[in-house]
Design a protein around this motif. Structure first.
Motif, PDB file in Angstrom:
ATOM      1  N   ILE A  51       0.854  -1.180   0.000  1.00 37.19           N
ATOM      2  CA  ILE A  51       0.000   0.000   0.000  1.00 37.19           C
ATOM      3  C   ILE A  51       0.889   1.228   0.000  1.00 37.19           C
ATOM      4  O   ILE A  51       1.852   1.326   0.770  1.00 37.19           O
ATOM      5  N   SER A  52       0.581   2.152  -0.874  1.00 33.19           N
ATOM      6  CA  SER A  52       1.423   3.332  -1.058  1.00 33.19           C
ATOM      7  C   SER A  52       1.171   4.373   0.016  1.00 33.19           C
ATOM      8  O   SER A  52       0.083   4.476   0.582  1.00 33.19           O
ATOM      9  N   SER A  53       2.214   5.178   0.256  1.00 30.96           N
ATOM     10  CA  SER A  53       2.055   6.255   1.229  1.00 30.96           C
ATOM     11  C   SER A  53       1.228   7.389   0.628  1.00 30.96           C
ATOM     12  O   SER A  53       0.498   8.078   1.336  1.00 30.96           O
ATOM     13  N   LEU A  54       1.334   7.573  -0.692  1.00 31.78           N
ATOM     14  CA  LEU A  54       0.617   8.642  -1.379  1.00 31.78           C
ATOM     15  C   LEU A  54      -0.661   8.092  -1.997  1.00 31.78           C
ATOM     16  O   LEU A  54      -0.623   7.295  -2.933  1.00 31.78           O
ATOM     17  N   GLY A  55      -1.775   8.473  -1.444  1.00 34.28           N
ATOM     18  CA  GLY A  55      -3.045   8.072  -2.023  1.00 34.28           C
ATOM     19  C   GLY A  55      -3.552   6.712  -1.613  1.00 34.28           C
ATOM     20  O   GLY A  55      -4.692   6.361  -1.905  1.00 34.28           O
ATOM     21  N   GLY A  56      -2.699   5.921  -0.987  1.00 31.12           N
ATOM     22  CA  GLY A  56      -3.145   4.615  -0.514  1.00 31.12           C
ATOM     23  C   GLY A  56      -3.376   3.595  -1.604  1.00 31.12           C
ATOM     24  O   GLY A  56      -4.125   2.627  -1.415  1.00 31.12           O
ATOM     25  N   GLY A  57      -2.746   3.782  -2.766  1.00 32.64           N
ATOM     26  CA  GLY A  57      -2.888   2.797  -3.827  1.00 32.64           C
ATOM     27  C   GLY A  57      -2.351   1.445  -3.392  1.00 32.64           C
ATOM     28  O   GLY A  57      -1.428   1.366  -2.572  1.00 32.64           O
ATOM     29  N   THR A  58      -2.925   0.375  -3.931  1.00 33.25           N
ATOM     30  CA  THR A  58      -2.553  -0.970  -3.502  1.00 33.25           C
ATOM     31  C   THR A  58      -2.143  -1.841  -4.679  1.00 33.25           C
ATOM     32  O   THR A  58      -2.550  -1.613  -5.824  1.00 33.25           O
ATOM     33  N   ASN A  59      -1.343  -2.848  -4.383  1.00 29.97           N
ATOM     34  CA  ASN A  59      -0.968  -3.877  -5.348  1.00 29.97           C
ATOM     35  C   ASN A  59      -1.094  -5.235  -4.676  1.00 29.97           C
ATOM     36  O   ASN A  59      -0.883  -5.348  -3.466  1.00 29.97           O
ATOM     37  N   TYR A  60      -1.427  -6.239  -5.479  1.00 28.76           N
ATOM     38  CA  TYR A  60      -1.562  -7.597  -4.963  1.00 28.76           C
ATOM     39  C   TYR A  60      -0.914  -8.590  -5.912  1.00 28.76           C
ATOM     40  O   TYR A  60      -0.960  -8.424  -7.134  1.00 28.76           O
ATOM     41  N   ALA A  61      -0.346  -9.627  -5.326  1.00 30.77           N
ATOM     42  CA  ALA A  61       0.106 -10.739  -6.138  1.00 30.77           C
ATOM     43  C   ALA A  61      -1.114 -11.444  -6.731  1.00 30.77           C
ATOM     44  O   ALA A  61      -2.181 -11.481  -6.111  1.00 30.77           O
ATOM     45  N   ASP A  62      -0.964 -11.998  -7.912  1.00 33.52           N
ATOM     46  CA  ASP A  62      -2.094 -12.670  -8.561  1.00 33.52           C
ATOM     47  C   ASP A  62      -2.661 -13.784  -7.690  1.00 33.52           C
ATOM     48  O   ASP A  62      -3.864 -14.049  -7.706  1.00 33.52           O
ATOM     49  N   SER A  63      -1.800 -14.423  -6.934  1.00 35.73           N
ATOM     50  CA  SER A  63      -2.216 -15.574  -6.132  1.00 35.73           C
ATOM     51  C   SER A  63      -3.147 -15.200  -4.982  1.00 35.73           C
ATOM     52  O   SER A  63      -3.825 -16.080  -4.424  1.00 35.73           O
ATOM     53  N   VAL A  64      -3.193 -13.912  -4.627  1.00 35.15           N
ATOM     54  CA  VAL A  64      -4.034 -13.507  -3.491  1.00 35.15           C
ATOM     55  C   VAL A  64      -5.112 -12.514  -3.872  1.00 35.15           C
ATOM     56  O   VAL A  64      -5.928 -12.133  -3.020  1.00 35.15           O
ATOM     57  N   LYS A  65      -5.141 -12.076  -5.119  1.00 37.73           N
ATOM     58  CA  LYS A  65      -6.158 -11.113  -5.547  1.00 37.73           C
ATOM     59  C   LYS A  65      -7.550 -11.652  -5.309  1.00 37.73           C
ATOM     60  O   LYS A  65      -7.850 -12.810  -5.591  1.00 37.73           O
ATOM     61  N   GLY A  66      -8.399 -10.791  -4.752  1.00 38.71           N
ATOM     62  CA  GLY A  66      -9.768 -11.186  -4.466  1.00 38.71           C
ATOM     63  C   GLY A  66      -9.937 -11.882  -3.132  1.00 38.71           C
ATOM     64  O   GLY A  66     -11.065 -12.084  -2.677  1.00 38.71           O
ATOM     65  N   ARG A  67      -8.827 -12.255  -2.496  1.00 40.79           N
ATOM     66  CA  ARG A  67      -8.907 -12.931  -1.188  1.00 40.79           C
ATOM     67  C   ARG A  67      -8.277 -12.092  -0.078  1.00 40.79           C
ATOM     68  O   ARG A  67      -8.745 -12.141   1.061  1.00 40.79           O
ATOM     69  N   PHE A  68      -7.229 -11.361  -0.393  1.00 40.21           N
ATOM     70  CA  PHE A  68      -6.520 -10.553   0.609  1.00 40.21           C
ATOM     71  C   PHE A  68      -6.821  -9.075   0.381  1.00 40.21           C
ATOM     72  O   PHE A  68      -6.964  -8.630  -0.765  1.00 40.21           O
ATOM     73  N   THR A  69      -6.865  -8.323   1.474  1.00 38.17           N
ATOM     74  CA  THR A  69      -7.062  -6.883   1.403  1.00 38.17           C
ATOM     75  C   THR A  69      -6.091  -6.195   2.351  1.00 38.17           C
ATOM     76  O   THR A  69      -6.044  -6.525   3.539  1.00 38.17           O
ATOM     77  N   ILE A  70      -5.342  -5.260   1.799  1.00 43.64           N
ATOM     78  CA  ILE A  70      -4.404  -4.493   2.621  1.00 43.64           C
ATOM     79  C   ILE A  70      -5.020  -3.137   2.932  1.00 43.64           C
ATOM     80  O   ILE A  70      -5.740  -2.562   2.104  1.00 43.64           O
ATOM     81  N   ILE A 106       5.862  -4.745  -5.167  1.00 41.96           N
ATOM     82  CA  ILE A 106       6.141  -5.970  -4.419  1.00 41.96           C
ATOM     83  C   ILE A 106       7.083  -6.899  -5.173  1.00 41.96           C
ATOM     84  O   ILE A 106       7.236  -8.055  -4.833  1.00 41.96           O
ATOM     85  N   LEU A 107       7.729  -6.376  -6.203  1.00 41.56           N
ATOM     86  CA  LEU A 107       8.640  -7.200  -6.997  1.00 41.56           C
ATOM     87  C   LEU A 107      10.054  -7.226  -6.433  1.00 41.56           C
ATOM     88  O   LEU A 107      10.776  -8.200  -6.624  1.00 41.56           O
ATOM     89  N   ARG A 108      10.446  -6.157  -5.756  1.00 45.62           N
ATOM     90  CA  ARG A 108      11.829  -6.041  -5.281  1.00 45.62           C
ATOM     91  C   ARG A 108      11.838  -5.845  -3.770  1.00 45.62           C
ATOM     92  O   ARG A 108      11.815  -4.722  -3.282  1.00 45.62           O
ATOM     93  N   ALA A 109      11.884  -6.949  -3.044  1.00 43.90           N
ATOM     94  CA  ALA A 109      11.888  -6.879  -1.591  1.00 43.90           C
ATOM     95  C   ALA A 109      13.119  -6.144  -1.071  1.00 43.90           C
ATOM     96  O   ALA A 109      13.055  -5.487  -0.024  1.00 43.90           O
ATOM     97  N   ARG A 110      14.230  -6.229  -1.806  1.00 44.79           N
ATOM     98  CA  ARG A 110      15.464  -5.607  -1.329  1.00 44.79           C
ATOM     99  C   ARG A 110      15.363  -4.080  -1.269  1.00 44.79           C
ATOM    100  O   ARG A 110      16.195  -3.422  -0.643  1.00 44.79           O
TER     101      ARG A 110
END
Length: 125
Positions: A51-70, A106-110
């Motif tokens: 979840i982004s600091s600006l605007g609260g935009g969100t991203n999800y991995a395909d494996s959890v879309k529709g099941r998880f909410t941040i 969520i692609l680059r954890a580092r």
């Protein structure tokens, strides 16, 4: 120094729900994008959601879309991950992480500078 502490993990049956919390201390989370990552035994760490600091935009991995909410509650200095319809393949240690950017990914954890210690989620009957 920003410190993150995860909680809310546990053992749940397939189809069940859990709500993970990521509580911050030391600094306000207002200017940090927050990501949730997980790592299962013998597997690489993978991004789950952010979840982004600006605007609260969100991203999800395909494996959890529709099941998880941040979501985030800046007043409480916390971020949450609501996990529904859990599957055995969701079993992992879940980590929250913070990065001082406007937008999250969520692609680059580092790229994430601050990490919690993790909370175990086990989905099993």
């Amino acid at each position: 120094q920003l410190q993150l502490v995860e909680s809310g993990g546990g053992l749940v049956q397939p189809g069940g729900s859990l709500r993970l919390s990521c509580a911050a201390s030391g600094r306000t989370l207002d200017y940090y994008s927050i990501g949730w990552f997980r790592q299962a035994p013998g597997k690489e760490r993978e991004g789950v959601s952010c979840i982004s600091s600006l605007g609260g935009g969100t991203n999800y991995a395909d494996s959890v879309k529709g099941r998880f909410t941040i979501s985030r509650d800046n007043a409480k200095n916390a971020v949450y991950l609501q996990m529904n319809s859990l599957k055995p393949e969701d079993t992992a240690i879940y980590y929250c992480a913070a990065v001082g950017t406007y937008y999250c990914q969520i692609l680059r954890a580092r790229n994430y500078a601050y990490w919690g210690q993790g909370t175990q989620v086990t989905v099993s009957s």
